[in-house]
Design a protein around this motif. Sequence first.
Motif, PDB file in Angstrom:
ATOM      1  N   LEU A 128       0.842  -1.189   0.000  1.00  0.00           N
ATOM      2  CA  LEU A 128       0.000   0.000   0.000  1.00  0.00           C
ATOM      3  C   LEU A 128       0.876   1.236   0.000  1.00  0.00           C
ATOM      4  O   LEU A 128       1.942   1.262   0.640  1.00  0.00           O
ATOM      5  N   ARG A 129       0.430   2.235  -0.706  1.00  0.00           N
ATOM      6  CA  ARG A 129       1.070   3.550  -0.645  1.00  0.00           C
ATOM      7  C   ARG A 129       0.233   4.415   0.283  1.00  0.00           C
ATOM      8  O   ARG A 129      -0.958   4.630   0.047  1.00  0.00           O
ATOM      9  N   VAL A 130       0.834   4.886   1.372  1.00  0.00           N
ATOM     10  CA  VAL A 130       0.129   5.696   2.362  1.00  0.00           C
ATOM     11  C   VAL A 130       0.677   7.115   2.303  1.00  0.00           C
ATOM     12  O   VAL A 130       1.771   7.405   2.809  1.00  0.00           O
ATOM     13  N   GLY A 131      -0.056   7.999   1.658  1.00  0.00           N
ATOM     14  CA  GLY A 131       0.317   9.408   1.645  1.00  0.00           C
ATOM     15  C   GLY A 131      -0.283  10.102   2.853  1.00  0.00           C
ATOM     16  O   GLY A 131      -1.407   9.784   3.270  1.00  0.00           O
ATOM     17  N   PHE A 132       0.445  11.049   3.448  1.00  0.00           N
ATOM     18  CA  PHE A 132      -0.098  11.751   4.604  1.00  0.00           C
ATOM     19  C   PHE A 132       0.119  13.257   4.462  1.00  0.00           C
ATOM     20  O   PHE A 132       1.102  13.720   3.881  1.00  0.00           O
ATOM     21  N   SER A 133      -0.839  14.006   4.970  1.00  0.00           N
ATOM     22  CA  SER A 133      -0.761  15.462   4.977  1.00  0.00           C
ATOM     23  C   SER A 133      -1.535  15.980   6.176  1.00  0.00           C
ATOM     24  O   SER A 133      -2.367  15.264   6.748  1.00  0.00           O
ATOM     25  N   LYS A 146       3.943  17.192   4.223  1.00  0.00           N
ATOM     26  CA  LYS A 146       3.406  16.110   3.410  1.00  0.00           C
ATOM     27  C   LYS A 146       4.453  15.014   3.288  1.00  0.00           C
ATOM     28  O   LYS A 146       5.648  15.279   3.379  1.00  0.00           O
ATOM     29  N   GLY A 147       4.006  13.796   3.094  1.00  0.00           N
ATOM     30  CA  GLY A 147       4.934  12.692   2.926  1.00  0.00           C
ATOM     31  C   GLY A 147       4.188  11.444   2.509  1.00  0.00           C
ATOM     32  O   GLY A 147       2.967  11.458   2.341  1.00  0.00           O
ATOM     33  N   ALA A 148       4.918  10.360   2.340  1.00  0.00           N
ATOM     34  CA  ALA A 148       4.303   9.094   1.952  1.00  0.00           C
ATOM     35  C   ALA A 148       5.244   7.959   2.309  1.00  0.00           C
ATOM     36  O   ALA A 148       6.453   8.164   2.460  1.00  0.00           O
ATOM     37  N   SER A 154       5.751  12.224  10.316  1.00  0.00           N
ATOM     38  CA  SER A 154       5.945  10.774  10.381  1.00  0.00           C
ATOM     39  C   SER A 154       5.162  10.140  11.525  1.00  0.00           C
ATOM     40  O   SER A 154       5.050   8.912  11.585  1.00  0.00           O
ATOM     41  N   PHE A 155       4.603  10.950  12.427  1.00  0.00           N
ATOM     42  CA  PHE A 155       3.728  10.389  13.454  1.00  0.00           C
ATOM     43  C   PHE A 155       2.438   9.864  12.849  1.00  0.00           C
ATOM     44  O   PHE A 155       1.781   9.001  13.414  1.00  0.00           O
ATOM     45  N   LEU A 156       2.052  10.400  11.688  1.00  0.00           N
ATOM     46  CA  LEU A 156       0.823   9.983  11.030  1.00  0.00           C
ATOM     47  C   LEU A 156       1.040   8.668  10.282  1.00  0.00           C
ATOM     48  O   LEU A 156       2.112   8.411   9.757  1.00  0.00           O
ATOM     49  N   GLY A 157       0.003   7.845  10.202  1.00  0.00           N
ATOM     50  CA  GLY A 157       0.109   6.620   9.415  1.00  0.00           C
ATOM     51  C   GLY A 157      -0.682   5.480  10.017  1.00  0.00           C
ATOM     52  O   GLY A 157      -1.223   5.574  11.124  1.00  0.00           O
ATOM     53  N   LEU A 158      -0.749   4.381   9.288  1.00  0.00           N
ATOM     54  CA  LEU A 158      -1.396   3.180   9.780  1.00  0.00           C
ATOM     55  C   LEU A 158      -0.524   2.535  10.857  1.00  0.00           C
ATOM     56  O   LEU A 158       0.697   2.479  10.715  1.00  0.00           O
ATOM     57  N   PRO A 159      -1.104   2.043  11.934  1.00  0.00           N
ATOM     58  CA  PRO A 159      -0.304   1.335  12.944  1.00  0.00           C
ATOM     59  C   PRO A 159       0.446   0.174  12.305  1.00  0.00           C
ATOM     60  O   PRO A 159      -0.147  -0.638  11.577  1.00  0.00           O
TER      61      PRO A 159
END
Length: 307
Positions: A95-100, A134-136, A175-180
């Motif tokens: 999976l590609r997980v983009g976060f903003s 932003k990141g992924a 980088s704190f954001l994301g799927l566990p």
Amino acid sequence: MLRHLSTALALVGALGCLSITACKKTADSANPEAGSPGGTAPSAGGIVLRYKPAATKLKENLNVSFNLSGGGQTGSMKADLTGLLDISPSGNERLRVGFSMLEVRSFDLSGNMKPEPKDGKPVPDLKAKLLETKGARIVNLLGDSDKDASKALPENAPKKEGTPEDEFDMSSFGSFLGLPPELPKDGLAEGKPVKVSKEEKENFFGGLEIDMETETTYTLVKIDSSSGKRIADIKIESESSGAKELSQGGQTMMLSVDVASESTIVFNLDDMLPVRTHIESTTNFSAGAQGGGESRVVMDASYEPAT
């Protein structure tokens, strides 16, 4: 300066990964079996957790605190924010997980983490800078990152050294954001703890490799179907330790690292997505006569569909 913060967060990322357990990337977790859709029981028995291999968007409401002491640094960070996770298939059960960032309600730094003016220039509005983050990352269906594939993504291109974007780079907070990460690879039966032991090399402090021994215990506490969906409550406890003798300037010292974490994850088995998590992780490090220190992270996150 934020250099202190970057160093501290890099340390936490290496030692505790701000995750459910100490971050591990093994041959098994790098290529997990897809498992049965929706967490149904495989032939081996038990409930299997996997992320949905399909496009979806989630809002993540996050409250996190981080404290660091020792090694000549003492500082803390507290943040209350909401981010957007844009999830899409990336081939080969990835999976590609983009976060903003969507909203930063509060953001406070103290001690060595608090930035200071440089060359007569005022410190920018850090909340505003954080909103630009932003990141992924590329992850497998257990949530574990593929570091090489993630590094190659255009969102993660390094900032040009010496520029304002580099000096006050807030991407570490993103980088704190994301799927566990690190969902259990094997099926879980309610009330029956499953222990997983690993011994492998981990990279610390700019590429230094240390042999780490890790024991993680997963327990499926309960499954609640009262909402019409099967919601699983999983408790996770992990301990890691390792040491390595270093030589420098004709002197030797023993560097040791110990990580302990306790967490819970509430997971929607039917939608194959997280509902909420609570994480507490403490890392102690010692370098002989050079002293040592401690870092601690406490994080609460909740997830909801983004409309």
